[in-house]
Scaffold this motif. Sequence first.
Motif: not given
Length: 340
Positions: A184-185, A187-188, A190, A193
Amino acid sequence: MYGLGEGRVVVGCGGFTCQDAEMPPHACAVDPDGLARWCLEHLGSPPAEEIFRSGHLSAVIGLRLADGREVVVKVRPAAPRIAVCVEVQRRLFQAGYPCPEPLTGAAPFGGDIATAEVYIPGGSVLPGADVAAAAFAEAFARLIRLVPSPAEVSALAPAPSWAAWNHAGNGLWPRSEDSDVDLDEVSGAEWIDDAGRRARDRLRIGASGAVIGHCDWLADNLRWSGDTLQVVHDWDSVTADSEDVLVGFAAALYSTIDADKLATVEDTRRFLVAYGHARGRDLSADELHRAWAAGVWTRAYDAKFQHATGRPITSLSEDEARERLRRAGTPPDELTRATR
């Protein structure tokens, strides 16, 4: 090669000393003297020869004992669910399902826990490509028919991370068993997710009662004699969830022509149709939606882990996520585009 996924990575290792730097330390750290003592105490005979060593989340060691028996000993971090997994495997074996016969329960091994089962070598990694969908689906349907109900055994929680879409944490992704990375920490990518979130939201709608099943229906965990199932391995991957979710995992993870390539969208469709035929009742529209969503979630989890650890993303593509979400009844048009 002995088909033991044990967490989706299988790396061979010969002798009592690790011969492959890529093998996780846990799979190489089993003390031979401790192993000999454990075998003598729980199997009545010490090892005479090591046949193989493999594994990822577990150390999986094939042994020929001094009394001539060939066994597989698995050593992994202690967890209450392991004893339940062994009990499910034992009941399936007694019911005639093709799985290795457990020889022990879950017994302490230093600070870890170990089990032993009969060694079943050989077999092909895949059946014929033209029958693969039906063969894998029928094997899964037979498992669901024979497995005990969740009420008959102790709790199997927590589910393995790649199946833990409904985990108790606050974030989207559960923690991996073999990494401290907080997905969850990271990034990239997206779109991964978004795909996982949409799949999870769909799975939260219309859940049916739980059944027990195998949540890692990868080709490497099954072996075939022609088109006949010979054996299913990796019974640490037992969990309880609704039938449509477990079927969705299996339909998304199996292979047809190459064990290193997961099911295509069409492969998944064929599996779901074949599963309905095998159980004697087609999946309903809602069951199909949830099955497709489950497949998106587990492959998105693997894709997120691949992204987080700097590996090529091979478990799911953005276009495939869109198509699978469409079949899950989830509008894919708002899926966040990947950063290129």
